[in-house]
Scaffold this motif. Structure first.
Motif, PDB file in Angstrom:
ATOM      1  N   PRO A  31       0.836  -1.204   0.000  1.00 21.97           N
ATOM      2  CA  PRO A  31       0.000   0.000   0.000  1.00 21.97           C
ATOM      3  C   PRO A  31       0.872   1.256   0.000  1.00 21.97           C
ATOM      4  O   PRO A  31       1.874   1.320   0.721  1.00 21.97           O
ATOM      5  CB  PRO A  31      -0.778  -0.094   1.318  1.00 21.97           C
ATOM      6  CG  PRO A  31      -0.614  -1.493   1.794  1.00 21.97           C
ATOM      7  CD  PRO A  31       0.639  -2.028   1.197  1.00 21.97           C
ATOM      8  N   LEU A  32       0.488   2.240  -0.838  1.00 25.79           N
ATOM      9  CA  LEU A  32       1.285   3.473  -0.894  1.00 25.79           C
ATOM     10  C   LEU A  32       0.942   4.404   0.267  1.00 25.79           C
ATOM     11  O   LEU A  32       1.792   5.121   0.766  1.00 25.79           O
ATOM     12  CB  LEU A  32       1.062   4.194  -2.224  1.00 25.79           C
ATOM     13  CG  LEU A  32       1.543   3.474  -3.485  1.00 25.79           C
ATOM     14  CD1 LEU A  32       1.379   4.369  -4.709  1.00 25.79           C
ATOM     15  CD2 LEU A  32       3.005   3.056  -3.350  1.00 25.79           C
ATOM     16  N   PHE A  33      -0.331   4.398   0.675  1.00 28.05           N
ATOM     17  CA  PHE A  33      -0.725   5.220   1.825  1.00 28.05           C
ATOM     18  C   PHE A  33      -0.522   4.415   3.104  1.00 28.05           C
ATOM     19  O   PHE A  33      -0.508   3.184   3.069  1.00 28.05           O
ATOM     20  CB  PHE A  33      -2.192   5.635   1.725  1.00 28.05           C
ATOM     21  CG  PHE A  33      -2.488   6.586   0.586  1.00 28.05           C
ATOM     22  CD1 PHE A  33      -1.761   7.760   0.427  1.00 28.05           C
ATOM     23  CD2 PHE A  33      -3.509   6.316  -0.320  1.00 28.05           C
ATOM     24  CE1 PHE A  33      -2.039   8.645  -0.611  1.00 28.05           C
ATOM     25  CE2 PHE A  33      -3.792   7.199  -1.359  1.00 28.05           C
ATOM     26  CZ  PHE A  33      -3.054   8.365  -1.503  1.00 28.05           C
ATOM     27  N   GLY A  34      -0.426   5.118   4.213  1.00 32.59           N
ATOM     28  CA  GLY A  34      -0.315   4.426   5.502  1.00 32.59           C
ATOM     29  C   GLY A  34       1.108   3.992   5.782  1.00 32.59           C
ATOM     30  O   GLY A  34       2.038   4.402   5.091  1.00 32.59           O
ATOM     31  N   SER A  35       1.257   3.131   6.790  1.00 34.77           N
ATOM     32  CA  SER A  35       2.604   2.771   7.214  1.00 34.77           C
ATOM     33  C   SER A  35       3.310   2.026   6.081  1.00 34.77           C
ATOM     34  O   SER A  35       2.684   1.520   5.158  1.00 34.77           O
ATOM     35  CB  SER A  35       2.546   1.901   8.469  1.00 34.77           C
ATOM     36  OG  SER A  35       1.746   0.778   8.207  1.00 34.77           O
ATOM     37  N   GLY A  36       4.597   1.976   6.133  1.00 34.41           N
ATOM     38  CA  GLY A  36       5.366   1.383   5.049  1.00 34.41           C
ATOM     39  C   GLY A  36       5.849   2.477   4.132  1.00 34.41           C
ATOM     40  O   GLY A  36       6.755   3.225   4.476  1.00 34.41           O
ATOM     41  N   VAL A  37       5.199   2.617   2.966  1.00 34.75           N
ATOM     42  CA  VAL A  37       5.615   3.664   2.029  1.00 34.75           C
ATOM     43  C   VAL A  37       5.254   5.040   2.597  1.00 34.75           C
ATOM     44  O   VAL A  37       6.044   5.980   2.544  1.00 34.75           O
ATOM     45  CB  VAL A  37       4.957   3.449   0.647  1.00 34.75           C
ATOM     46  CG1 VAL A  37       5.311   4.598  -0.283  1.00 34.75           C
ATOM     47  CG2 VAL A  37       5.394   2.118   0.055  1.00 34.75           C
ATOM     48  N   GLY A  38       4.045   5.165   3.160  1.00 30.99           N
ATOM     49  CA  GLY A  38       3.644   6.419   3.805  1.00 30.99           C
ATOM     50  C   GLY A  38       3.639   7.611   2.862  1.00 30.99           C
ATOM     51  O   GLY A  38       4.114   8.689   3.203  1.00 30.99           O
ATOM     52  N   LEU A  39       3.083   7.409   1.663  1.00 35.25           N
ATOM     53  CA  LEU A  39       3.025   8.501   0.678  1.00 35.25           C
ATOM     54  C   LEU A  39       2.224   9.665   1.259  1.00 35.25           C
ATOM     55  O   LEU A  39       1.063   9.499   1.618  1.00 35.25           O
ATOM     56  CB  LEU A  39       2.355   7.986  -0.604  1.00 35.25           C
ATOM     57  CG  LEU A  39       2.390   8.926  -1.804  1.00 35.25           C
ATOM     58  CD1 LEU A  39       3.787   8.988  -2.393  1.00 35.25           C
ATOM     59  CD2 LEU A  39       1.407   8.465  -2.875  1.00 35.25           C
ATOM     60  N   ASP A  40       2.828  10.837   1.356  1.00 30.43           N
ATOM     61  CA  ASP A  40       2.078  11.993   1.870  1.00 30.43           C
ATOM     62  C   ASP A  40       1.685  12.899   0.704  1.00 30.43           C
ATOM     63  O   ASP A  40       1.990  12.603  -0.453  1.00 30.43           O
ATOM     64  CB  ASP A  40       2.864  12.743   2.958  1.00 30.43           C
ATOM     65  CG  ASP A  40       4.048  13.511   2.396  1.00 30.43           C
ATOM     66  OD1 ASP A  40       4.334  13.403   1.192  1.00 30.43           O
ATOM     67  OD2 ASP A  40       4.689  14.240   3.181  1.00 30.43           O
ATOM     68  N   SER A  41       0.969  13.990   1.025  1.00 34.08           N
ATOM     69  CA  SER A  41       0.425  14.799  -0.072  1.00 34.08           C
ATOM     70  C   SER A  41       1.520  15.496  -0.875  1.00 34.08           C
ATOM     71  O   SER A  41       1.355  15.722  -2.064  1.00 34.08           O
ATOM     72  CB  SER A  41      -0.616  15.787   0.440  1.00 34.08           C
ATOM     73  OG  SER A  41      -0.245  16.316   1.661  1.00 34.08           O
ATOM     74  N   LEU A  42       2.646  15.802  -0.234  1.00 33.81           N
ATOM     75  CA  LEU A  42       3.737  16.453  -0.972  1.00 33.81           C
ATOM     76  C   LEU A  42       4.330  15.488  -2.008  1.00 33.81           C
ATOM     77  O   LEU A  42       4.370  15.789  -3.204  1.00 33.81           O
ATOM     78  CB  LEU A  42       4.824  16.931   0.008  1.00 33.81           C
ATOM     79  CG  LEU A  42       6.079  17.532  -0.617  1.00 33.81           C
ATOM     80  CD1 LEU A  42       5.740  18.733  -1.476  1.00 33.81           C
ATOM     81  CD2 LEU A  42       7.081  17.937   0.463  1.00 33.81           C
ATOM     82  N   ALA A  43       4.746  14.309  -1.541  1.00 35.49           N
ATOM     83  CA  ALA A  43       5.341  13.326  -2.451  1.00 35.49           C
ATOM     84  C   ALA A  43       4.301  12.874  -3.479  1.00 35.49           C
ATOM     85  O   ALA A  43       4.619  12.688  -4.661  1.00 35.49           O
ATOM     86  CB  ALA A  43       5.875  12.138  -1.664  1.00 35.49           C
ATOM     87  N   GLY A  44       3.036  12.732  -3.030  1.00 36.33           N
ATOM     88  CA  GLY A  44       1.963  12.307  -3.928  1.00 36.33           C
ATOM     89  C   GLY A  44       1.746  13.306  -5.054  1.00 36.33           C
ATOM     90  O   GLY A  44       1.562  12.932  -6.215  1.00 36.33           O
ATOM     91  N   THR A  45       1.790  14.594  -4.719  1.00 33.46           N
ATOM     92  CA  THR A  45       1.602  15.631  -5.726  1.00 33.46           C
ATOM     93  C   THR A  45       2.728  15.592  -6.753  1.00 33.46           C
ATOM     94  O   THR A  45       2.495  15.675  -7.961  1.00 33.46           O
ATOM     95  CB  THR A  45       1.545  17.020  -5.053  1.00 33.46           C
ATOM     96  OG1 THR A  45       0.535  16.992  -4.051  1.00 33.46           O
ATOM     97  CG2 THR A  45       1.231  18.113  -6.044  1.00 33.46           C
ATOM     98  N   LEU A  46       3.947  15.436  -6.273  1.00 33.67           N
ATOM     99  CA  LEU A  46       5.102  15.371  -7.180  1.00 33.67           C
ATOM    100  C   LEU A  46       4.999  14.147  -8.094  1.00 33.67           C
ATOM    101  O   LEU A  46       5.264  14.227  -9.292  1.00 33.67           O
ATOM    102  CB  LEU A  46       6.412  15.310  -6.378  1.00 33.67           C
ATOM    103  CG  LEU A  46       6.743  16.538  -5.535  1.00 33.67           C
ATOM    104  CD1 LEU A  46       7.970  16.285  -4.661  1.00 33.67           C
ATOM    105  CD2 LEU A  46       6.979  17.761  -6.421  1.00 33.67           C
ATOM    106  N   LEU A  47       4.565  13.038  -7.509  1.00 31.02           N
ATOM    107  CA  LEU A  47       4.429  11.797  -8.277  1.00 31.02           C
ATOM    108  C   LEU A  47       3.386  11.964  -9.388  1.00 31.02           C
ATOM    109  O   LEU A  47       3.639  11.637 -10.555  1.00 31.02           O
ATOM    110  CB  LEU A  47       4.028  10.654  -7.336  1.00 31.02           C
ATOM    111  CG  LEU A  47       3.885   9.257  -7.921  1.00 31.02           C
ATOM    112  CD1 LEU A  47       5.230   8.735  -8.421  1.00 31.02           C
ATOM    113  CD2 LEU A  47       3.330   8.277  -6.881  1.00 31.02           C
TER     114      LEU A  47
END
Lengths: 95, 378
Positions: A31-47
């Motif tokens: 999973p990209l959200f939550g623990s582990g990868v922990g994609l946040d809105s900053l990294a998500g926006t860049l992605l």
């Protein structure tokens, strides 16, 4: 396997936008959200911005709930499907 | 063509990017020269006045970096982003926008050279492009006249510089985002808003775009009324760490329905706080509070547009799902505005509250839920 190539490119992209090289080894179904990868809105926006630039696919405009961001595998499927629909093969697309 | 003085806009300028030669200085900076031209007295006054209004300055110049240091010294102003080089000015402006995390319509560019102005106008049509002569007048324009100047606004240059030091530390730091936030001794505090917070809440409501669920600002009077009304809670979110104190960086307005439904009428955060765990902490706190206080549902009606994708990412990460979608009547279809009701299931486990969060119900005298301590941590 175009999807496999896109998957590898997205994995590299994820490592770049999060500045975490260890994510180059992240499983496709993690999973990209939550623990582990922990994609946040900053990294998500860049992605998402980089995906639009590279593949011509605007994930945010087409996917209200951003379900495509569940994992790298779902994201690769989404990008692959949409870019093919548009005849907009990304750089990773086999010729 | 290069001046927008005839077209007053509602967008307030957040940053002015300045040319140096014959704009900030009364002549041309000479790299090896011992006698440099003095600062332009009029522009020096304009710089200081804009600074007092919470507008920050940047430099976009075809000069070596020494010219920017000299300009800062002789004008006595701080430049939060400096682009010195021989690239196109529009490319330099693009990098400044990225560095500060602001939109092109929040930036004004001042240059004495009509060619440079035309180039930026063409490449970045949303940037307000002006000549030095325009600038004295510009002090009276609405674009440069924020209605309120808060404590946060006055310290804005300082906050951007704190941010640069934080970013530099982040680049060297090896670990995850959460490890870095801990390393920075990040502290996020959620509290009930008081009347004194109203000017800043209003300012955030009009200045935030990437993290703003309402898609429009709220007046000070509206915030005052909401603070005083039963069934509504207005919260502020403060942020600080060892690099600096950012003050109030976000807020929310929660309406408690008779049916037990919690509706978040406004959710907002400054883009300066992006990547620092603020929006995730606020959403986690909202979900936990709603669940603990027996809410029947937690909903965030959001006006979606091309700019608030970061807000949607935060909602998705916290487990919110679109429950209802409607196109906005009268809205420009090209702008893609859509009203969406996001709902978070309170049956599913809530997100973890980060250790750096203090809020009602968590390590703070419980204002909302007397006697309510969540888990005694932090």
């Amino acid at each position: 396997m175009g999807c496999g190539v896109i998957l590898d490119e997205l994995r590299q992209l994820l490592a770049d936008v999060t500045r975490r090289p260890e994510l180059r080894a992240v499983p496709a179904d993690a999973p990209l959200f939550g623990s582990g990868v922990g994609l946040d809105s900053l990294a998500g926006t860049l992605l998402l911005r980089e995906i639009t630039r590279r593949y011509g696919v605007d994930v945010a405009a087409e996917d209200i709930n951003l379900d495509a961001l569940a994992s790298l595998a779902t994201l690769a499927d989404f990008v692959e499907g949409r870019s093919r629909q548009r005849g907009h093969g990304g750089p990773g697309e086999p010729s | 063509m290069t001046s927008a003085s005839g077209q007053p806009s509602t967008t307030t300028i957040k940053c002015v990017a300045w040319d140096i030669d014959n704009t900030l200085l009364t002549g041309t900076f000479i790299e090896s020269g011992t006698r440099q031209p003095p600062a332009d007295a009029e522009m020096t006054t304009v710089l200081a006045e804009l600074g007092r209004r919470g507008i920050v300055h940047a430099i976009a110049s075809r000069n070596p970096p020494a010219a920017a240091a000299y300009a800062a010294q002789v004008t006595g102003s701080t430049f939060v982003a400096v682009e010195c080089g021989w690239d196109r000015k529009s490319a330099a402006i693009g990098r400044i926008l990225t560095e500060l995390g602001i939109g092109a319509d929040a930036l004004a560019f001042v240059d004495d050279d009509p060619y440079e102005r035309a180039e930026v106008c063409f490449a970045l049509p949303d940037v307000l492009v002006l000549s030095p002569e325009d600038m004295t007048d510009a002090l009276g324009w609405p674009e440069f006249s924020p209605a309120v100047v808060t404590e946060e606004a006055r310290r804005r240059s300082e906050l951007y510089l704190d941010g640069k030091r934080r970013q530099a530390a982040g680049r060297e730091f090896g670990g995850s985002r959460d490890e870095f936030l801990r390393h920075c001794r990040t502290k996020i505090t959620i509290a009930l808003a008081s009347g004194a917070d109203v000017p800043r809440l209003h300012e955030l409501s009009v200045r935030t775009h990437q993290f703003n669920s309402a898609g429009e600002g709220a007046t000070e009077a509206a915030f005052l009324a909401m603070i005083g009304s039963a069934g509504r809670e207005v919260m502020t979110v403060r942020l600080r760490d060892r690099f600096g104190d950012d003050g109030i960086v976000g807020g929310c307005v929660v309406e408690h329905g008779k049916d037990g439904r919690w509706t978040v009428r406004l959710l907002m955060m400054s883009c300066r706080a992006m990547g620092r765990g603020v929006i995730d902490a606020l959403l986690a706190w909202l979900i936990r509070s709603a669940a603990e206080r027996g809410a029947s549902a937690l909903e965030v009606p959001a006006m979606l547009n091309a700019r608030n994708v970061p807000l949607r990412l935060a909602l998705a990460a916290a487990g919110f799902r679109a429950a209802k979608t409607a196109s906005v009547e009268g809205a420009d279809p090209a702008a893609g505005r859509q009203q969406v009701l996001f709902r978070r299931s309170l049956d599913e486990p809530p997100p973890e509250l980060p250790g750096w969060l203090t809020g009602p119900g968590r390590g703070q005298p419980a204002q909302l839920r007397p006697g309510g301590e969540l888990d005694g941590a932090s």
